[in-house]
Design a protein around this motif. Structure first.
Motif, mmCIF file in Angstrom:
data_model
loop_
_atom_site.group_PDB
_atom_site.id
_atom_site.type_symbol
_atom_site.label_atom_id
_atom_site.label_comp_id
_atom_site.label_asym_id
_atom_site.label_seq_id
_atom_site.Cartn_x
_atom_site.Cartn_y
_atom_site.Cartn_z
ATOM 1 N N VAL A 151 0.906 -1.339 0.102
ATOM 2 C CA VAL A 151 -0.101 0.129 -0.020
ATOM 3 C C VAL A 151 1.015 1.473 -0.054
ATOM 4 N N MET A 152 1.778 1.290 0.698
ATOM 5 C CA MET A 152 2.873 2.624 1.028
ATOM 6 C C MET A 152 3.555 2.653 -0.317
ATOM 7 N N LEU A 153 3.943 1.759 -1.127
ATOM 8 C CA LEU A 153 4.735 1.689 -2.375
ATOM 9 C C LEU A 153 3.855 2.069 -3.667
ATOM 10 N N SER A 154 2.619 1.973 -3.482
ATOM 11 C CA SER A 154 1.739 1.996 -4.535
ATOM 12 C C SER A 154 1.594 3.623 -4.913
ATOM 13 N N GLY A 155 1.686 4.332 -4.133
ATOM 14 C CA GLY A 155 1.229 5.746 -4.195
ATOM 15 C C GLY A 155 -0.062 6.209 -4.086
ATOM 16 N N TRP A 156 -1.051 5.272 -3.380
ATOM 17 C CA TRP A 156 -2.375 5.595 -3.123
ATOM 18 C C TRP A 156 -2.384 6.933 -2.208
ATOM 19 N N ASP A 157 -3.222 7.759 -2.634
ATOM 20 C CA ASP A 157 -3.279 9.092 -2.113
ATOM 21 C C ASP A 157 -4.217 9.157 -0.793
ATOM 22 N N LYS A 158 -4.973 8.179 -0.544
ATOM 23 C CA LYS A 158 -5.945 7.891 0.721
ATOM 24 C C LYS A 158 -7.252 8.678 0.286
ATOM 25 N N LYS A 159 -7.321 9.665 -0.669
ATOM 26 C CA LYS A 159 -8.658 10.124 -1.099
ATOM 27 C C LYS A 159 -9.293 9.387 -2.118
ATOM 28 N N MET A 160 -8.267 8.609 -2.870
ATOM 29 C CA MET A 160 -8.727 7.821 -4.066
ATOM 30 C C MET A 160 -9.424 6.720 -3.681
ATOM 31 N N PRO A 161 -10.396 6.162 -4.570
ATOM 32 C CA PRO A 161 -11.054 5.066 -4.530
ATOM 33 C C PRO A 161 -10.015 3.752 -4.597
ATOM 34 N N LEU A 162 -10.123 2.775 -3.459
ATOM 35 C CA LEU A 162 -9.284 1.710 -3.451
ATOM 36 C C LEU A 162 -9.973 0.377 -3.381
ATOM 37 N N ILE A 163 -9.620 -0.587 -4.360
ATOM 38 C CA ILE A 163 -10.359 -1.849 -4.436
ATOM 39 C C ILE A 163 -9.248 -2.890 -4.376
ATOM 40 N N ASP A 164 -9.539 -4.030 -3.592
ATOM 41 C CA ASP A 164 -8.839 -5.314 -3.632
ATOM 42 C C ASP A 164 -10.116 -6.335 -4.243
ATOM 43 N N PRO A 165 -9.960 -6.689 -5.552
ATOM 44 C CA PRO A 165 -10.956 -7.446 -6.217
ATOM 45 C C PRO A 165 -10.652 -8.959 -5.598
ATOM 46 N N MET A 166 -9.570 -9.209 -5.084
ATOM 47 C CA MET A 166 -9.346 -10.650 -4.433
ATOM 48 C C MET A 166 -8.981 -10.615 -3.075
ATOM 49 N N CYS A 167 -9.761 -9.794 -2.051
ATOM 50 C CA CYS A 167 -9.214 -9.651 -0.878
ATOM 51 C C CYS A 167 -9.180 -10.643 0.299
ATOM 52 N N GLY A 168 -9.548 -11.791 -0.076
ATOM 53 C CA GLY A 168 -9.562 -12.721 0.895
ATOM 54 C C GLY A 168 -9.887 -12.360 2.342
ATOM 55 N N SER A 169 -9.033 -12.441 3.318
ATOM 56 C CA SER A 169 -9.451 -12.101 4.649
ATOM 57 C C SER A 169 -9.257 -10.612 4.574
ATOM 58 N N GLY A 170 -8.924 -9.790 3.650
ATOM 59 C CA GLY A 170 -8.849 -8.417 3.851
ATOM 60 C C GLY A 170 -7.597 -7.923 4.406
ATOM 61 N N THR A 171 -6.475 -8.425 4.148
ATOM 62 C CA THR A 171 -5.131 -7.958 4.991
ATOM 63 C C THR A 171 -4.669 -6.416 4.178
ATOM 64 N N ILE A 172 -4.925 -6.477 2.904
ATOM 65 C CA ILE A 172 -4.409 -5.409 2.099
ATOM 66 C C ILE A 172 -5.247 -4.180 2.424
ATOM 67 N N LEU A 173 -6.662 -4.399 2.724
ATOM 68 C CA LEU A 173 -7.591 -3.403 2.969
ATOM 69 C C LEU A 173 -7.476 -3.075 4.437
ATOM 70 N N MET A 174 -7.192 -3.848 5.088
ATOM 71 C CA MET A 174 -7.006 -3.466 6.829
ATOM 72 C C MET A 174 -5.879 -2.686 6.885
ATOM 73 N N GLU A 175 -4.814 -2.729 6.238
ATOM 74 C CA GLU A 175 -3.372 -1.956 6.435
ATOM 75 C C GLU A 175 -3.742 -0.643 5.676
ATOM 76 N N ALA A 176 -4.563 -0.639 4.526
ATOM 77 C CA ALA A 176 -4.849 0.722 4.022
ATOM 78 C C ALA A 176 -5.737 1.440 4.750
ATOM 79 N N VAL A 177 -6.428 1.334 5.425
ATOM 80 C CA VAL A 177 -7.512 1.896 6.499
ATOM 81 C C VAL A 177 -6.345 2.561 7.494
ATOM 82 N N MET A 178 -5.653 1.444 8.146
ATOM 83 C CA MET A 178 -4.663 2.002 9.292
ATOM 84 C C MET A 178 -3.985 3.037 8.793
#
Length: 314
Positions: A181-208
């Motif tokens: 998430v930190m290397l992606s350049g996501w600006d936190k205001k842009m919509p973010l999706i994980d289409p194969m999220c499984g148990s949601g690890t990437i999304l949880m880290e993005a929210v934190m």
């Protein structure tokens, strides 16, 4: 004091930036780690706030050893009563890259023997070993003939944030997910999706990350809490200051997966951290997913599908 933050290969630069952000000095990225200097407050902050660190080590003894007897003698030269008492327990984690010492557990055994023999000779008693929940956890790093013994200030690995329930096997480590998430350049205001999220690890880290939520906030204990110089008042101050910096931005974060059980686990994880309003989950296959917004960012672990397929055939 000189400290070492361990991480995964490729995340050294991100971790170095994190350390500079909490006030660490003399920050230097090395192979799978970052060396830095800081006081006790920086040590506490590192354990609480770093997203891409696996553990924080405090080196206490350096030496060279060409055989097992030299290893034993050099370990025994250090005054272990400055670190622990005979009534405390210890555990030793060996990291060995040496043609001389080819069995890491044997290195740990010789080190343990030297420590307990020193206590027995001085006090007539010896400390016990507890690999699960020791008072003091030590790490010995042996590269060829050079050895470094460090105190492990983290205890359990820092990747254990506390939101995984254990009901679903996740192939992606939390530290790696945070690094993605930190290397992606996501600006936190842009919509973010994980289409194969499984148990949601990437999304949880993005929210934190978006909330400036300390990843170690739910960790109940750290290795430094068993040290003789543990400052509970300072630790509480570090925690309180970190809590005050948590923000509550409006987030557009989405997760989907074809596996309904994985989505149930992801929802449970989000609820545990009260992130259930920050992440929208759906049971949808990647092929049938329709984007909610015309523009946004996708972060995903495509290997997860392969992992799930292997699990079904086991």
């Amino acid at each position: 004091m000189k400290l070492i933050a361990k991480t995964f290969h490729g995340l050294e630069g991100v971790l170095a930036e994190e350390l500079e952000g909490i006030g660490a000095k003399e920050v230097k990225a090395v192979n799978r780690a970052v060396e830095f200097e800081g006081d006790k407050e920086i040590l506490y902050k590192a354990n609480l706030q770093l997203r891409t660190a696996i553990r924080i080590l405090l080196p206490i003894h350096h030496f060279t050893a060409k055989n097992d007897q030299e290893l034993y003698d050099e370990v025994k030269k250090f005054d272990w009563s400055t670190i622990m008492s005979v009534h405390e327990t210890l555990a030793i984690d060996p990291v060995v890259f040496s043609e001389i010492f080819t069995h890491s557990q044997y290195v740990a055994l010789k080190m343990k023997d030297a420590i307990v023999d020193q206590f027995r000779e001085k006090e007539g008693k010896r400390p016990s070993v507890d690999v699960e929940n020791p008072s003091i956890r030590l790490v010995i790093h042996l590269a060829k003939e050079k050895a470094t013994i460090s105190l492990d200030s983290s205890g359990d690995s820092l990747h254990k944030r506390g939101y995984r329930t254990g009901h679903h096997k996740a192939p992606l480590n939390e530290v790696l997910a945070a690094g993605m998430v930190m290397l992606s350049g996501w600006d936190k205001k842009m919509p973010l999706i994980d289409p194969m999220c499984g148990s949601g690890t990437i999304l949880m880290e993005a929210v934190m990350l978006a909330k400036n939520y300390p990843p170690g906030l739910h960790k109940k204990s750290f290795g430094f809490m068993g040290w003789k110089d543990y400052d509970k008042k300072l630790w509480n101050k570090v925690v309180d200051e970190a809590k005050e910096k948590i923000t509550h931005p409006r987030l557009r974060i989405f997760g989907s997966d074809a596996n309904i059980k994985a989505i149930d686990v992801a929802r449970e994880s989000a609820l545990q951290f009260r992130f259930n309003r920050d992440i929208s989950f759906s049971v949808t296959s990647f092929e049938r997913l329709e984007p909610v917004y015309p523009k946004g960012m996708i972060i995903m672990n495509p290997l997860r599908r392969t992992f799930d397929e292997r699990q079904r055939h086991c």
